[in-house]
Scaffold this motif. Structure first.
Motif, PDB file in Angstrom:
ATOM      1  N   ALA A 192      66.247 -36.855  22.651  1.00 29.10           N
ATOM      2  CA  ALA A 192      65.843 -37.692  23.165  1.00 29.10           C
ATOM      3  C   ALA A 192      64.899 -37.684  24.567  1.00 29.10           C
ATOM      4  O   ALA A 192      63.871 -38.933  24.709  1.00 29.10           O
ATOM      5  CB  ALA A 192      67.170 -38.771  23.189  1.00 29.10           C
ATOM      6  N   GLY A 193      65.642 -37.617  25.492  1.00 28.09           N
ATOM      7  CA  GLY A 193      65.556 -37.037  26.722  1.00 28.09           C
ATOM      8  C   GLY A 193      63.908 -36.094  27.055  1.00 28.09           C
ATOM      9  O   GLY A 193      63.413 -36.946  27.508  1.00 28.09           O
ATOM     10  N   TYR A 194      63.826 -35.529  25.617  1.00 27.03           N
ATOM     11  CA  TYR A 194      62.003 -34.449  26.593  1.00 27.03           C
ATOM     12  C   TYR A 194      60.982 -35.341  25.480  1.00 27.03           C
ATOM     13  O   TYR A 194      60.273 -35.530  26.202  1.00 27.03           O
ATOM     14  CB  TYR A 194      62.507 -32.764  26.245  1.00 27.03           C
ATOM     15  N   LEU A 195      61.211 -35.875  24.363  1.00 26.03           N
ATOM     16  CA  LEU A 195      60.051 -35.752  23.742  1.00 26.03           C
ATOM     17  C   LEU A 195      59.854 -37.260  23.915  1.00 26.03           C
ATOM     18  O   LEU A 195      58.791 -37.480  23.610  1.00 26.03           O
ATOM     19  CB  LEU A 195      60.522 -35.914  22.151  1.00 26.03           C
ATOM     20  N   GLY A 196      61.051 -38.215  23.795  1.00 27.44           N
ATOM     21  CA  GLY A 196      60.779 -39.839  25.048  1.00 27.44           C
ATOM     22  C   GLY A 196      60.537 -40.494  23.027  1.00 27.44           C
ATOM     23  O   GLY A 196      60.492 -39.929  21.876  1.00 27.44           O
ATOM     24  N   GLY A 197      59.838 -41.940  23.283  1.00 28.98           N
ATOM     25  CA  GLY A 197      58.933 -42.109  22.688  1.00 28.98           C
ATOM     26  C   GLY A 197      59.686 -42.647  21.440  1.00 28.98           C
ATOM     27  O   GLY A 197      61.549 -42.586  21.779  1.00 28.98           O
ATOM     28  N   GLN A 198      58.851 -42.585  20.185  1.00 33.07           N
ATOM     29  CA  GLN A 198      59.607 -42.288  18.612  1.00 33.07           C
ATOM     30  C   GLN A 198      61.337 -41.915  18.733  1.00 33.07           C
ATOM     31  O   GLN A 198      61.955 -42.849  18.184  1.00 33.07           O
ATOM     32  CB  GLN A 198      59.388 -42.284  17.619  1.00 33.07           C
ATOM     33  N   VAL A 199      61.053 -40.461  19.025  1.00 30.30           N
ATOM     34  CA  VAL A 199      62.570 -40.171  18.305  1.00 30.30           C
ATOM     35  C   VAL A 199      64.250 -40.468  19.680  1.00 30.30           C
ATOM     36  O   VAL A 199      65.061 -40.945  19.031  1.00 30.30           O
ATOM     37  CB  VAL A 199      61.874 -38.623  19.092  1.00 30.30           C
ATOM     38  N   ASP A 200      63.143 -40.989  20.779  1.00 29.73           N
ATOM     39  CA  ASP A 200      64.243 -41.018  21.896  1.00 29.73           C
ATOM     40  C   ASP A 200      64.988 -42.762  21.601  1.00 29.73           C
ATOM     41  O   ASP A 200      65.879 -42.887  21.327  1.00 29.73           O
ATOM     42  CB  ASP A 200      63.066 -41.065  23.185  1.00 29.73           C
ATOM     43  N   PHE A 201      63.895 -43.968  20.831  1.00 32.92           N
ATOM     44  CA  PHE A 201      63.841 -45.119  20.537  1.00 32.92           C
ATOM     45  C   PHE A 201      64.820 -44.870  19.282  1.00 32.92           C
ATOM     46  O   PHE A 201      66.322 -45.251  19.125  1.00 32.92           O
ATOM     47  CB  PHE A 201      62.882 -45.691  20.030  1.00 32.92           C
ATOM     48  N   GLN A 251      54.388 -27.832  30.871  1.00 22.42           N
ATOM     49  CA  GLN A 251      53.895 -27.812  29.979  1.00 22.42           C
ATOM     50  C   GLN A 251      52.096 -28.296  30.156  1.00 22.42           C
ATOM     51  O   GLN A 251      51.484 -26.979  28.545  1.00 22.42           O
ATOM     52  CB  GLN A 251      53.858 -29.254  30.348  1.00 22.42           C
ATOM     53  N   LEU A 252      52.123 -27.305  30.784  1.00 21.68           N
ATOM     54  CA  LEU A 252      50.544 -27.542  31.368  1.00 21.68           C
ATOM     55  C   LEU A 252      50.058 -25.805  30.815  1.00 21.68           C
ATOM     56  O   LEU A 252      49.210 -26.263  30.398  1.00 21.68           O
ATOM     57  CB  LEU A 252      49.340 -27.775  32.311  1.00 21.68           C
ATOM     58  N   ALA A 253      51.145 -25.076  31.158  1.00 19.95           N
ATOM     59  CA  ALA A 253      51.349 -23.496  30.779  1.00 19.95           C
ATOM     60  C   ALA A 253      51.489 -23.653  29.044  1.00 19.95           C
ATOM     61  O   ALA A 253      51.249 -22.494  29.194  1.00 19.95           O
ATOM     62  CB  ALA A 253      52.056 -22.819  31.513  1.00 19.95           C
ATOM     63  N   GLY A 254      51.618 -24.386  28.139  1.00 15.91           N
ATOM     64  CA  GLY A 254      51.652 -24.146  26.931  1.00 15.91           C
ATOM     65  C   GLY A 254      53.046 -23.711  26.729  1.00 15.91           C
ATOM     66  O   GLY A 254      52.622 -22.754  25.359  1.00 15.91           O
ATOM     67  N   GLY A 255      54.349 -24.254  27.380  1.00 16.11           N
ATOM     68  CA  GLY A 255      55.133 -23.971  26.752  1.00 16.11           C
ATOM     69  C   GLY A 255      55.921 -24.697  25.586  1.00 16.11           C
ATOM     70  O   GLY A 255      55.537 -25.624  25.681  1.00 16.11           O
ATOM     71  N   SER A 256      56.797 -23.902  25.373  1.00 14.08           N
ATOM     72  CA  SER A 256      57.479 -25.266  23.289  1.00 14.08           C
ATOM     73  C   SER A 256      58.071 -25.174  24.352  1.00 14.08           C
ATOM     74  O   SER A 256      58.861 -26.026  25.583  1.00 14.08           O
ATOM     75  CB  SER A 256      57.200 -23.793  22.294  1.00 14.08           C
ATOM     76  N   ASN A 257      58.540 -26.985  23.719  1.00 18.20           N
ATOM     77  CA  ASN A 257      59.664 -27.753  24.155  1.00 18.20           C
ATOM     78  C   ASN A 257      60.421 -27.238  23.935  1.00 18.20           C
ATOM     79  O   ASN A 257      61.244 -26.968  25.293  1.00 18.20           O
ATOM     80  CB  ASN A 257      59.713 -28.695  22.280  1.00 18.20           C
ATOM     81  N   ALA A 258      60.617 -26.409  22.939  1.00 17.54           N
ATOM     82  CA  ALA A 258      62.485 -25.620  23.195  1.00 17.54           C
ATOM     83  C   ALA A 258      62.313 -25.239  24.337  1.00 17.54           C
ATOM     84  O   ALA A 258      63.513 -24.482  24.924  1.00 17.54           O
ATOM     85  CB  ALA A 258      62.563 -24.902  21.553  1.00 17.54           C
ATOM     86  N   ARG A 259      61.284 -24.181  24.558  1.00 13.05           N
ATOM     87  CA  ARG A 259      61.248 -23.273  25.496  1.00 13.05           C
ATOM     88  C   ARG A 259      61.866 -24.046  27.367  1.00 13.05           C
ATOM     89  O   ARG A 259      62.325 -23.882  27.853  1.00 13.05           O
ATOM     90  CB  ARG A 259      59.930 -22.262  25.722  1.00 13.05           C
ATOM     91  N   ILE A 260      60.699 -25.126  27.231  1.00 15.37           N
ATOM     92  CA  ILE A 260      60.666 -25.607  28.112  1.00 15.37           C
ATOM     93  C   ILE A 260      61.881 -26.130  28.913  1.00 15.37           C
ATOM     94  O   ILE A 260      62.822 -25.857  29.507  1.00 15.37           O
ATOM     95  CB  ILE A 260      59.407 -26.930  28.461  1.00 15.37           C
ATOM     96  N   ILE A 261      62.708 -26.866  27.713  1.00 11.89           N
ATOM     97  CA  ILE A 261      63.986 -27.722  27.342  1.00 11.89           C
ATOM     98  C   ILE A 261      65.248 -26.230  27.936  1.00 11.89           C
ATOM     99  O   ILE A 261      65.600 -26.516  28.981  1.00 11.89           O
ATOM    100  CB  ILE A 261      64.558 -27.740  26.136  1.00 11.89           C
ATOM    101  N   ALA A 262      64.898 -25.271  27.456  1.00 13.85           N
ATOM    102  CA  ALA A 262      66.074 -24.411  27.334  1.00 13.85           C
ATOM    103  C   ALA A 262      66.364 -23.412  28.909  1.00 13.85           C
ATOM    104  O   ALA A 262      66.656 -23.750  29.237  1.00 13.85           O
ATOM    105  CB  ALA A 262      65.810 -23.550  26.117  1.00 13.85           C
ATOM    106  N   ARG A 263      65.309 -23.218  29.091  1.00 18.93           N
ATOM    107  CA  ARG A 263      64.294 -22.243  30.421  1.00 18.93           C
ATOM    108  C   ARG A 263      64.422 -23.263  31.505  1.00 18.93           C
ATOM    109  O   ARG A 263      64.593 -23.204  32.732  1.00 18.93           O
ATOM    110  CB  ARG A 263      63.009 -21.118  30.493  1.00 18.93           C
ATOM    111  N   HIS A 264      63.383 -24.261  31.174  1.00 20.98           N
ATOM    112  CA  HIS A 264      63.156 -25.368  33.152  1.00 20.98           C
ATOM    113  C   HIS A 264      64.131 -26.236  33.323  1.00 20.98           C
ATOM    114  O   HIS A 264      64.542 -26.463  34.055  1.00 20.98           O
ATOM    115  CB  HIS A 264      61.635 -25.396  33.336  1.00 20.98           C
ATOM    116  N   MET A 265      64.659 -26.808  32.068  1.00 13.09           N
ATOM    117  CA  MET A 265      64.895 -28.080  32.357  1.00 13.09           C
ATOM    118  C   MET A 265      66.908 -28.163  31.912  1.00 13.09           C
ATOM    119  O   MET A 265      67.158 -28.690  32.802  1.00 13.09           O
ATOM    120  CB  MET A 265      65.354 -28.703  31.245  1.00 13.09           C
ATOM    121  N   LEU A 266      66.947 -27.366  30.746  1.00  9.75           N
ATOM    122  CA  LEU A 266      68.735 -27.185  31.636  1.00  9.75           C
ATOM    123  C   LEU A 266      69.242 -26.833  32.343  1.00  9.75           C
ATOM    124  O   LEU A 266      70.628 -27.372  32.198  1.00  9.75           O
ATOM    125  CB  LEU A 266      68.521 -25.796  30.114  1.00  9.75           C
ATOM    126  N   PRO A 267      68.709 -25.663  32.823  1.00  3.46           N
ATOM    127  CA  PRO A 267      69.210 -25.252  34.479  1.00  3.46           C
ATOM    128  C   PRO A 267      69.942 -26.112  35.001  1.00  3.46           C
ATOM    129  O   PRO A 267      71.100 -26.556  36.229  1.00  3.46           O
ATOM    130  CB  PRO A 267      68.531 -23.551  35.271  1.00  3.46           C
TER     131      PRO A 267
END
Lengths: 382, 716, 331
Positions: free
Chosen positions: A200-209, A280-296
């Motif tokens: 919800a938080g990361y994808l936003g939009g319809q999913v979040d909704f 994101q600009l570097a092309g990281g996948s969603n799961a990876r960005i969530i897990a590596r960058h946002m989770l911490p």
């Protein structure tokens, strides 16, 4: 990969030990860092220690408990705790002993009055072979070895309840029931909460909704009545354990919303952060960005939430027991024990029935200290 | 920024209150429905008045001596502790003048708004009942406070404190004495019974009470086909409904097709009041009011019976004014000492009946206390706390022996007394549903060996020590309490009461219940899990018993699941034959059984009790068309029971037939008893004056009714 | 903002409809139906046996013979169009007559508890974060967690016991006997407060610990942010540094919880109400559910749920007002 650890190292460099250590520190993986820091946190270690004791009790309840959970001692009904001592006026003893105690009825009030026989010592024996039991409800090996007992008569270190059952033993069995089922519920809630909140938080939009509405929907129905309705619909021939497991699952499935909502809220603010956009600009996948960058960045939230969740599970069980939908005797859980102490009689005549409350409180504190310790240790800016 | 966070908190609060306001808008008509608030100003004054020193009832206003039970002054009634007026006047050599409660005018205004209150002598019957107070002439005023579980739980002690009937048991539990009636007369063969009423007796609204009201109760209500398809078995004698006939205003005759020597006893102990206010209730009956059906339908009822049942009931804690649609609330007049005046979902309030028919020995109209006030508390611990705190005046139902120690220990602090009178039929027992809907279960429960095994598996000594605080005697439960009759044999009481799990196991194995699941619990014959769902209501007896019994039975491999339910739910389940096992306290006083012999025949009780063998009864009632055929000796029970009640209790015939009946019960072990002869607590606040010694705490004698609560007073 | 408001409002309505369906299902779940119990109470208690025909009549009378969707539709349209919640089987009165007063008391209880929670949790949470690892921090955390770890109903009974034995107030209920029937007046309010504190404390404790912990955790996170260091470096007074942003942001999760707090309190209240014999909606709800009094139970559930949904709606709006990123994130 080490993008997040480098700035951290820079910030804390001033406080670091000599070179070799420093090198080790810079090359350490994140969880190693966490552990190093956690180690220095005394309360965190205390919490971990408490929980290890609980886990020990959980695994070896049959061995540690002097009696079975439903064994009656009709000689010692509603008896106060017996104190283990090493000496009295008759001298010192290396082997601890309790006095011989029986309860008798007061002829006027009909209350149970303990009579202590100071002259008779009952010596504690360790690793005694008494009543046979089967580990884990008969699912594992059978044995008759108990951690301790007395040479004659009985010993009730926490006293007995109104049916003459040993509170210490019951507390130990209850620990097993409540903790195991608590863990299941928390795990379910945790996993679902993480996934849903993250999406919800990361994808936003319809999913979040969609997820937001789902959360609102679930949380708009008051939980206790919902449990009541669901519990009333469970088949009557189910044994109480199964019913409880079912209710634990329900609690877990309904309980993820808190965590999900918090994660979502945090992520919503986080995802506009520069380093996330950069990833994101570097092309990281969603799961990876969530897990590596946002989770911490919000590990602390998650830890606090999980910690807070255990008491919620444990307390939800007691509340359900109270309205008659949770665990029922003869299954022994903290909820069942607390329910037994839930009357004026206990407050007035048998306060030792409240001893299990201390166990519940310590379990909660253990989780808290551990959680706090981990939280501080995982905080990258600390 | 601080300001802003403050502002936020304020907003949060506003939200909370706004929501609260929304909540009330949704239910906009609330105010109208809550008489509590409107009636309030009047009551606010009331506590102030009570706080003033209670007005001593005039001891010297009449020429008659203040004779009490403690100090009789040489005056003893033909019936213990009471007199008819003429009898008293002649014995004491005085002429009685009457006095009244100084608050009676305002009480009457509340009860019968706008009505004229006649002088006390005109409100009393020509022949009031003169009641000898226990200790002293009481003082008027005050409020008797008690607690009940919920509006309709059957646990209100006011049910029996305000109760009246033709007759009453004296507190010696042997003598039947007059109450509403001045006397009664049987013909030689007990087939005709005449009650004599009091001339000038009035309902609480001042309307005359006559034999017509008795006739109305029976012939217009109890025998009304629209109300009851069949006449209740309570009124069937020799297979025929009894006849009730008003001879004149003060004479009413009951005729029976078979001798009914115990009918008077039944009247002394039943909750049923054999008179109803015809002047009020007849307006709802088509027979008296052609528009009754139309009126009922206009009020949203299907027909007149719906509306009628709103005001009339045999077994309800009380008539609930809020039950009906708006505008249908009525104050239903009674002959009782106190009349319901106000009720909500939290409490109810009764006030003195200004037309009550009793006076004390110096001519003060009873009752002394102005109000009876009852709150609801579902939680027994809150009740106990209120009792310990001295906040209540009287409580007896729902107080169990296990709660005695805590009550006793706080006696002095709380300013009350709690004592342990003996009980009749407090035995808790278990009854397996022999004619279970599931044939497999019926097969198991129907096997005598199973019931014997279940009885043997119970450790009654342990139950006695732990649950009953060492009181009572381990024994089986029988339908007629052995303390009240002479024909119960010890062998019936003592069969299968020893604790012998080995024998129990052997019996179960012998039945063929040998297959067990992985937990060691026995399986049914068809291999399905065998689980007994034990649904119990706390009202049915100490709940610890169930936990212990579950342990005993599971020790012999019979799995039990416990479930606590409300009394109401419990009764529904058992009356619908949906239960595995029933458990309740045994009634069983001989007087009670004589009035309600259905306890002796399947399904062994009315809707208040537990049931087993429902389908046996179906078979008998349908002449074999429905249900299951009972064994031959069980079939005899119907005839035996009918015959038994045609002989007075204590007579040789009565004992002979009684023994036959109980022998059949014992043979089949329908009830598995635990511990008998158990005492049970009664609580009374020290401020309740004229409280007698309790010789018994027993529903079969209708709780408080024998102990003359009408002469209690509140000693501030 | 207006668009955000409209959006949230529409979805609040949709949520409410969904919730009403869920409630209807929950109420319908228990096996057996009320008709049996009702027929039994009405007929058997008058000495009659209940026949199949009686059951059919009763079912018809209450519309229980219609299919579930039709029943739901009738139920919900009556509520929306006529404010008619149906009739309580248990008490034979229109439901709305029964719950009015009780909902008020429930709300009073919940508001008091929330007030108490915030008054304790926010300042103590800030304190704990500022003086981390101080004695005060540990004490607050410890007491908070003990509060959290004690079951509500147990605390309720113990507090009740002491309020009666030590403070000498009357046991249970929301009013003393002399005020139960009185009109609203100042002494009656005082009397109410004397009784209200026990349930408010009981209901408030668990939440206080939770919010305290949340407050402390978020505060700590914020205090470690660079902007705080920057503010300090600019020489801004310490109290301003703390209250200008960290506190404001730390309030964020608490505000987002307001709606649920309300719901949690209202839903958690039945158990406490039962112990304390409070005449609030919660106790009635328990009774209704245990006795399968559908319309009564459904009405109370629906009202409680409505409060929660509206609470969520308002807390969303407040959240948006507090943190612009959120409402911008939506557009």
């Amino acid at each position: 990969m080490t993008a997040t650890t480098i700035p951290k190292g820079k910030r804390t460099a001033a406080t670091l030990p000599p070179d070799e250590e420093k090198l080790k520190y810079f090359t350490a993986r994140q969880w190693q860092l966490v552990w190093w820091r956690f180690r220095r946190n005394r309360l965190g270690l205390l919490g971990a220690g408490i929980l290890i004791i609980y886990i020990f009790v959980l695994i070896f309840a049959e061995f540690l408990a002097p009696y079975g959970g439903t064994t009656l001692d009709s000689e010692y009904v509603l008896g106060p705790p017996q104190v283990a001592r090493f000496w009295d006026e008759n001298g010192f003893s290396l082997r601890p002993f309790v006095y011989s105690v029986t309860t008798e009825r007061d002829p006027v009030t009909l209350a149970m009055i303990p009579t202590i026989d100071n002259s008779k010592r009952r010596y504690l024996q360790f690793f005694v072979r008494t009543k046979e039991y089967k580990y884990w409800n008969g699912n594992l090996i059978a044995s008759d070895l108990h951690f301790f007992g007395v040479d004659e008569g009985t010993i009730h270190l926490f006293g007995t309840d109104s049916l003459g059952r040993d509170i210490l033993s019951r507390t130990m069995y209850a620990t097993r029931t409540s903790l195991t089922l608590g863990v299941v519920g928390v795990l379910i809630a945790f996993v679902i909460g993480l996934v849903m909140g993250g999406m919800a938080g990361y994808l936003g939009g319809q999913v979040d909704f969609f997820i937001q509405r789902l959360i609102e929907l679930i949380r708009s129905v008051p939980d206790i009545p919902l449990f009541m309705g669901l519990a009333a619909a469970l088949p009557k021939e189910w044994p109480p354990e199964k019913v409880y497991l079912m209710i634990t699952l329900i609690l877990g499935f309904l309980g993820w919303t808190t965590l999900a909502r918090r994660i979502r809220g945090k992520l919503l603010s986080l995802r506009k952060e520069d380093y996330v956009i950069a990833a994101q600009l570097a092309g990281g996948s969603n799961a990876r960005i969530i897990a590596r960058h946002m989770l911490p960045a919000f590990t602390s939230y998650i830890i606090v939430d999980i910690v807070v969740y255990f008491p919620y599970m444990i307390l939800a069980e007691t509340a359900l027991s109270f309205v008659g939908l949770g665990l029922r005797p003869p299954v022994i859980s903290w909820g069942v024990l607390l329910q037994g102490a839930q009357n004026i009689q206990a407050i007035e005549l048998a306060p030792w029935l409240f001893i299990p409350v201390i166990f519940v409180v310590f379990a909660v504190l253990g989780f808290t200290f551990l959680g706090d310790g981990l939280r501080d240790a995982a905080d990258p800016y600390n | 920024m601080q300001k802003k966070s403050l502002w936020l908190i304020l907003l949060a609060l506003l939200l909370a209150f706004a929501l609260a306001a929304c909540g009330s808008n949704d239910t906009g008509t609330t105010e109208e429905a809550a008489p509590a608030e409107e009636a309030a100003p009047a009551e606010e004054a009331a506590p102030a008045e009570e706080a003033a020193p209670a007005e001593a009832a005039a001891e010297t206003s009449s020429g008659c001596p203040a004779s009490t039970v403690a100090d009789m002054k040489g005056l003893e009634g033909d019936f213990p502790k009471q007199f008819e007026l003429a009898e008293y006047e002649s014995k004491a050599g005085c002429t009685m003048t009457f006095s009244e409660n100084p608050d009676i005018a305002s009480l009457n205004e509340e009860l019968n708004p706008g009505s004229n209150l006649p002088a006390v002598a005109d409100r009393l019957p020509d022949e009031p009942l003169v009641v000898q107070p226990y200790n002293e002439i009481g003082r008027y005023g005050g409020r008797l406070r008690s607690v009940s579980k919920s509006p309709e739980s059957g646990t209100s002690d006011f049910l029996s404190t305000r109760h009246v009937n033709f007759v009453r048991f004296d507190d010696d539990m042997l003598t039947i004495v007059p109450n509403i009636a001045t006397g009664w007369e049987y013909n030689d063969d007990y087939t005709e019974l005449t009650f004599f009423l009091r001339k000038g007796h009035k309902w609480s609204d001042g309307a005359p009470f006559t034999a017509e009201d008795v006739d109305f109760w029976y012939n217009d209500i109890k025998r009304n086909k629209d109300m009851y398809e069949e006449v209740s078995s309570l009124w069937i004698f020799g297979g025929e409904p009894m006849q009730v006939e008003a001879i004149d205003d003060t004479t009413v005759k009951f005729s029976f097709a078979a001798p009914a020597p115990n009918f008077v006893t039944f009247m002394a102990t039943t909750y049923v009041q054999p008179f109803q206010p015809k002047h009020i209730l007849s307006q709802f009956m088509p027979k008296y009011n052609p528009d009754a059906n139309a009126n009922a339908q206009a009020n949203g009822f299907d027909d007149w019976t719906g509306q009628f049942k709103l005001y009339f009931h045999d077994w309800k804690d009380t008539y609930h004014p809020y039950d009906g649609p708006e505008g249908t609330a009525l104050t239903i007049p009674t002959l009782e000492s106190h009349v319901l005046i106000e009720e909500s979902t939290e409490f109810r309030r009764y006030i003195t009946n200004p037309y009550f028919h009793q006076v004390d020995t110096v001519g003060n109209q009873l009752p002394y206390y102005n109000e009876a006030y009852e709150i609801y508390s579902e939680d027994i611990d809150v009740t106990i706390l209120k009792l310990i705190n001295g906040e209540l005046d009287y409580r007896m139902q729902t107080l169990e022996l296990p709660r005695f120690p805590e009550l006793k220990q706080n006696e002095e602090k709380g300013g009350y007394r709690v004592f342990l009178p003996p009980t009749v039929g407090e035995y808790m027992y278990y009854t397996f549903n022999i004619t279970h809907q599931d044939p497999e279960m019926a097969k198991i429960f129907g096997d005598l060996r199973f019931r014997q095994a279940m009885s043997l598996a119970i450790n009654r000594e342990e139950i006695r020590d732990i649950v009953y605080l060492g009181q009572g005697v381990p024994q089986q439960a029988l339908p007629i309490d052995h303390v009240t009759v002479d024909f119960i044999k010890d062998e019936w009481l003592n069969q299968y009461i020893e604790y012998d799990p080995d024998a129990a196991n052997a019996l179960l194995d012998d039945m063929g219940l040998t297959e067990r699941d992985s937990d060691g619990f026995r399986l049914r014959f068809d291999g399905e899990p065998f689980v007994i769902l034990l649904q119990y209501a706390p009202q049915g007896g100490p709940v610890q018993n169930h936990e212990l019994v579950k342990g005993y039975w599971e020790a012999v491999g019979v799995r039990v699941q416990l479930k606590e339910v409300t009394s109401d739910f419990y009764r529904t389940e058992s009356s619908q034959n949906r239960h595995d096992i029933a458990t309740w306290r045994n009634g069983g006083g001989a007087t009670e059984v004589a009035g309600a012999v259905q306890i002796l025949v399947p399904p062994f009780g009315d809707f208040l009790d537990t049931r087993t063998g429902t389908m046996w009864n179906d078979w008998m009632q349908s002449d074999g068309a429905e249900g299951i055929e009972p064994p031959d000796d069980v079939k005899q029970l119907w005839d035996l029971a009918e015959e038994w009640k045609t002989f007075p209790i204590g007579s040789p015939e009565n004992s002979r037939i009684g023994a036959e009946i109980v022998a059949i019960h014992a043979k089949y072990l329908f009830q598995i008893g635990l511990v008998g002869e158990i005492p049970s607590p009664v609580y009374v606040n020290n401020r309740v004056g004229n409280f007698g010694e309790y010789t018994l705490k027993a529903y079969p004698y209708y709780w408080t009714y024998p102990f003359r609560p009408t002469q209690w007073f509140i000693n501030e | 903002m207006l668009r955000y408001f409209a959006q949230r409002f529409i979805f609040m309505i949709i949520t409410l409809l969904f919730v009403s369906v869920v409630i209807f299902i929950v109420i319908e779940l228990p096996p057996g139906d009320y008709a049996e119990r009702y027929a039994y109470r009405k007929l058997a208690s008058a000495g009659q046996d209940v026949t199949e025909q009686d059951m059919i009549n009763v079912r018809h009378e209450f519309g229980l013979d219609k299919p579930a969707p039709v029943r739901y539709f009738n139920w919900i349209t009556d509520i929306i169009l006529h404010g008619d919640f149906g009739e309580s089987f248990l008490f034979n009165v229109p439901v709305r007559n029964m719950i009015g007063d009780r909902i008020w008391l429930t709300m009073a209880l919940a508001s008091t508890a929330i007030l108490l929670t915030y008054a304790l949790a926010i300042p103590i949470g800030i304190f704990s974060a500022l003086y981390r690892h101080s004695f005060g921090d540990y004490l607050a955390t410890f007491i908070g967690y003990i509060g959290l770890s004690l079951p509500n109903f147990m605390l309720a009974l113990v507090l009740l016991y002491f309020s009666v034995t030590v403070l000498g107030s009357s046991a249970g209920g929301l009013f003393s006997e002399e005020f139960a029937e009185a009109a609203w007046s100042w002494p009656r309010v005082v009397d109410l407060l004397e009784h209200l504190w026990v349930p408010a404390v009981v209901l408030g404790t668990a939440n206080t610990a939770f919010h305290l912990q949340t407050m402390r955790a978020t505060m700590l996170d914020e205090l470690n942010q660079l902007y705080v260091d920057a503010a300090r470096a600019r020489g801004i007074p310490e109290w301003k540094v703390i209250f200008k942003y960290p506190v404001r942001i730390a309030l964020n999760p608490i505000v987002s919880y307001l709606g649920f707090d309300l719901g949690k309190l209202v839903a958690g209240a039945p158990v406490v109400a039962l112990v304390l014999s409070l005449p609030d909606a919660g106790q009635l709800l328990l009774q209704a559910l245990l006795q399968q009094d559908m319309f009564l139970g459904g009405a109370i559930l629906l009202m409680i749920s409505t409060m929660i949904v509206i609470g969520v709606f308002i807390s969303d709006l407040m959240l948006a007002a507090l943190d612009p990123r959120i409402r911008l994130g939506e557009t």
